[in-house]
Design a protein around this motif. Structure first.
Motif, mmCIF file in Angstrom:
data_model
loop_
_atom_site.group_PDB
_atom_site.id
_atom_site.type_symbol
_atom_site.label_atom_id
_atom_site.label_comp_id
_atom_site.label_asym_id
_atom_site.label_seq_id
_atom_site.Cartn_x
_atom_site.Cartn_y
_atom_site.Cartn_z
ATOM 1 N N SER A 95 7.527 -7.887 3.350
ATOM 2 C CA SER A 95 7.210 -7.069 4.519
ATOM 3 C C SER A 95 6.733 -5.707 4.052
ATOM 4 C CB SER A 95 8.430 -6.909 5.436
ATOM 5 O OG SER A 95 9.358 -5.988 4.890
ATOM 6 N N ASN A 96 6.032 -5.003 4.924
ATOM 7 C CA ASN A 96 5.502 -3.690 4.554
ATOM 8 C C ASN A 96 6.594 -2.700 4.186
ATOM 9 O OD1 ASN A 96 2.828 -4.426 4.918
ATOM 10 N ND2 ASN A 96 2.816 -3.847 7.083
ATOM 11 N N ASP A 97 7.806 -2.896 4.737
ATOM 12 C CA ASP A 97 8.902 -1.966 4.497
ATOM 13 C C ASP A 97 9.753 -2.352 3.292
ATOM 14 O OD1 ASP A 97 8.125 -0.469 6.710
ATOM 15 O OD2 ASP A 97 9.388 -1.635 8.078
ATOM 16 N N SER A 98 9.421 -3.459 2.631
ATOM 17 C CA SER A 98 10.207 -3.902 1.476
ATOM 18 C C SER A 98 10.086 -2.907 0.327
ATOM 19 C CB SER A 98 9.736 -5.273 0.998
ATOM 20 O OG SER A 98 9.879 -6.249 2.001
ATOM 21 N N THR A 99 11.179 -2.698 -0.390
ATOM 22 C CA THR A 99 11.134 -1.874 -1.593
ATOM 23 C C THR A 99 10.406 -2.637 -2.691
ATOM 24 O OG1 THR A 99 13.235 -0.803 -1.052
ATOM 25 C CG2 THR A 99 12.529 -0.719 -3.353
ATOM 26 N N PRO A 100 9.435 -2.028 -3.366
ATOM 27 C CA PRO A 100 8.718 -2.732 -4.429
ATOM 28 C C PRO A 100 9.658 -3.222 -5.518
ATOM 29 C CG PRO A 100 7.576 -0.697 -3.845
ATOM 30 C CD PRO A 100 8.894 -0.665 -3.139
ATOM 31 N N THR A 101 9.417 -4.433 -5.985
ATOM 32 C CA THR A 101 10.233 -4.995 -7.062
ATOM 33 C C THR A 101 9.546 -4.875 -8.417
ATOM 34 O OG1 THR A 101 9.297 -7.216 -6.843
ATOM 35 C CG2 THR A 101 11.204 -6.673 -5.443
ATOM 36 N N GLY A 102 8.228 -4.742 -8.407
ATOM 37 C CA GLY A 102 7.506 -4.653 -9.672
ATOM 38 C C GLY A 102 7.441 -5.963 -10.425
ATOM 39 N N GLN A 103 7.689 -7.069 -9.748
ATOM 40 C CA GLN A 103 7.591 -8.384 -10.380
ATOM 41 C C GLN A 103 6.161 -8.916 -10.219
ATOM 42 O OE1 GLN A 103 10.160 -9.702 -12.091
ATOM 43 N NE2 GLN A 103 11.322 -7.862 -11.571
ATOM 44 N N THR A 104 5.618 -9.464 -11.279
ATOM 45 C CA THR A 104 4.237 -9.938 -11.261
ATOM 46 C C THR A 104 4.176 -11.400 -10.846
ATOM 47 O OG1 THR A 104 3.644 -8.383 -13.023
ATOM 48 C CG2 THR A 104 2.137 -10.210 -12.622
ATOM 49 N N ASP A 105 3.629 -11.652 -9.647
ATOM 50 C CA ASP A 105 3.403 -13.025 -9.204
ATOM 51 C C ASP A 105 2.057 -13.548 -9.691
ATOM 52 O OD1 ASP A 105 5.821 -13.332 -7.738
ATOM 53 O OD2 ASP A 105 4.960 -12.186 -6.082
ATOM 54 N N VAL A 106 1.087 -12.648 -9.769
ATOM 55 C CA VAL A 106 -0.267 -13.014 -10.218
ATOM 56 C C VAL A 106 -0.723 -11.980 -11.240
ATOM 57 C CG1 VAL A 106 -2.659 -13.384 -9.548
ATOM 58 C CG2 VAL A 106 -0.816 -14.069 -7.991
ATOM 59 N N LEU A 107 -1.266 -12.465 -12.352
ATOM 60 C CA LEU A 107 -1.770 -11.581 -13.405
ATOM 61 C C LEU A 107 -3.207 -11.965 -13.719
ATOM 62 C CD1 LEU A 107 -1.088 -9.420 -15.622
ATOM 63 C CD2 LEU A 107 -0.606 -11.360 -17.136
ATOM 64 N N LEU A 108 -4.086 -10.968 -13.713
ATOM 65 C CA LEU A 108 -5.477 -11.159 -14.131
ATOM 66 C C LEU A 108 -5.698 -10.342 -15.391
ATOM 67 C CD1 LEU A 108 -7.278 -10.933 -10.665
ATOM 68 C CD2 LEU A 108 -6.670 -13.001 -11.939
ATOM 69 N N ARG A 109 -5.965 -11.045 -16.494
ATOM 70 C CA ARG A 109 -6.068 -10.397 -17.811
ATOM 71 C C ARG A 109 -7.514 -10.466 -18.299
ATOM 72 N NH1 ARG A 109 -2.444 -13.444 -20.837
ATOM 73 N NH2 ARG A 109 -0.811 -11.944 -20.263
ATOM 74 N N PHE A 110 -8.031 -9.319 -18.742
ATOM 75 C CA PHE A 110 -9.411 -9.227 -19.219
ATOM 76 C C PHE A 110 -9.413 -8.784 -20.684
ATOM 77 C CE2 PHE A 110 -9.293 -8.478 -14.697
ATOM 78 C CZ PHE A 110 -10.340 -9.240 -14.205
ATOM 79 N N GLN A 111 -10.138 -9.538 -21.506
ATOM 80 C CA GLN A 111 -10.317 -9.192 -22.904
ATOM 81 C C GLN A 111 -11.805 -9.251 -23.241
ATOM 82 O OE1 GLN A 111 -7.138 -12.276 -23.651
ATOM 83 N NE2 GLN A 111 -6.774 -10.988 -25.461
ATOM 84 N N PHE A 112 -12.223 -8.426 -24.199
ATOM 85 C CA PHE A 112 -13.647 -8.250 -24.458
ATOM 86 C C PHE A 112 -13.986 -8.483 -25.922
ATOM 87 C CE2 PHE A 112 -12.523 -5.887 -20.696
ATOM 88 C CZ PHE A 112 -13.563 -6.160 -19.829
ATOM 89 N N GLY A 113 -15.127 -9.145 -26.134
ATOM 90 C CA GLY A 113 -15.597 -9.410 -27.483
ATOM 91 C C GLY A 113 -16.454 -8.276 -28.010
#
Length: 398
Positions: A97-115
């Motif tokens: 909910s909008n009023d929830s205290t943030p937990t900082g847990q990552t449900d989705v991670l998008l990782r970018f690496q470059f050559g």
């Protein structure tokens, strides 16, 4: 905008003011300096999170756009590169909910690496997506950065990730941030009795005029972020890591640098996630013990700018953990809406004037603007280039 001096916006204002007046050689997290261990390509500047249809009415309903920028002060007509040793990541947490205290847990991670850069100046992009512990990797010939010579036509790759189609862009863009930093120093000195009392000049001087940044932009269907849930609100933050060590973290503008003065404390906060802040605020050890001197310094900063002890404590509790929350049921825009704790819940659009919002709030309307706008004309006739009509929207580099 709500004129009732909402808690979180007051904190954001204090953060900006503190960032530009109390921390030596630091101009908020937009540019927190260059060091031997952290060059500019590893330096996060801004994070944006928005519903794409709020930027482009013709965009598909349900698509979200996330943008993370690095490499501040990139001068015009010069090619810059993402670090080949770094991992650039977007973290997304589903919120009940909008009023929830943030937990900082990552449900989705998008990782970018470059050559390594190719002859044409482009770099290969490797995208790794982790959703609910399921990993998908994308590495194709079309997934490359846009070199400076071809910047007028950004290379946007559409890729299949975990059953969803995403759009990816990475490359040089004009820095969209805007603020009259130089005059702020004069205003601050006058307010502190260290110089003549002055206001902001009109028009103001935009300190980012003419500069570029390196941008990573991704278009993601909300349905994919939801997974098996019905979540419509998400907490977002960005990180940069090298050799498995996180060295940068950023969510809302001007947070850590605004409240924390000791460089070692700033480095400590950059090395952890908002989950650490959540544990510390909940009194869990050892996080609470480690965070105690950092929280004490943040509180001292708040007391120094006119808050009593009770209010300073309330502000810290409203302000942390540091995440960018976006409720996708309403129009995107910094502080377009607030939750019960006074925290912004509508993400941040590219041209949102965070500085004018914070100046208006912190002075209770006495100062409404630094007289710098995205489009201008600012002092010297400068203004930022028009945004593109389609993804990635960011203006062409200078």
């Amino acid at each position: 905008m709500n004129r009732k001096l909402p808690v979180i916006l007051l904190v954001a204002a204090l953060a900006v003011l503190a960032a530009f007046s109390l921390v030596p050689l630091v101009a908020s997290d937009h540019d927190d300096g260059e060091a031997d261990l952290k060059g500019r390509a590893l330096n996060l500047t801004d994070l944006y999170a928005l519903r794409e249809k709020d930027q482009n009415p013709g965009a598909a309903d349900g698509d979200l756009a996330f943008i993370m920028n690095v490499n501040p002060r990139s001068i015009a007509r010069q090619q810059y590169y993402f670090s080949t040793n770094a991992v650039y990541e977007l973290h997304i947490d589903r919120v009940g909910s909008n009023d929830s205290t943030p937990t900082g847990q990552t449900d989705v991670l998008l990782r970018f690496q470059f050559g390594a850069p190719a002859k044409d100046g482009s770099q290969r992009i490797k995208l790794t997506a982790v959703r609910d512990r399921q990993t998908s990797e994308v590495e194709s010939g079309t997934l490359r950065t846009t070199p400076l010579a071809a910047a007028a036509t950004p290379n946007v790759a559409r890729v299949s990730v975990g059953g969803a189609t995403m759009s990816i862009f990475a490359g040089l863009r004009e820095d969209p941030f805007f603020f009259d930093v130089e005059q702020y120093f004069r205003v601050r000195a006058g307010a502190a009795g260290l110089g003549p009392a002055v206001g902001f000049r009109n028009p103001g001087v935009d300190f980012t005029a003419g500069y570029n940044v390196l941008s990573i932009a991704v278009r993601v269907p909300r349905a994919w972020l939801q997974g098996r849930t019905q979540a419509t609100t998400f907490d977002v933050w960005s990180t940069v890591s090298v050799g498995g060590k996180q060295i940068e973290r950023l969510a809302r503008p001007a947070i850590n640098e605004g409240l924390i003065l000791t460089n070692d404390f700033l480095n400590a906060l950059n090395s952890v996630g908002p989950d650490f802040e959540a544990a510390a605020l909940a009194g869990k050890k050892p996080a609470a013990d480690i965070a105690a001197p950092i929280v004490a310094e943040a509180k001292k900063t708040l007391l120094a700018v006119g808050n009593d002890d009770k209010r300073a404590t309330a502000l810290i509790l409203a302000f942390l953990p540091d995440v960018m929350r976006i409720d996708t049921n309403g129009a995107s825009g910094y502080a377009n809406a607030l939750n019960a704790k006074g925290s912004p819940i509508r993400g941040r659009k590219i041209t949102d004037d965070v500085i004018d919002i914070t100046l208006t709030v912190v002075t209770n309307g006495a100062i409404k603007s630094d007289n710098v706008s995205y489009a201008g004309p600012n002092a010297g006739g400068t203004g930022h280039k028009s945004l593109l009509d389609s993804f990635p929207y960011l203006a062409e580099p200078n």
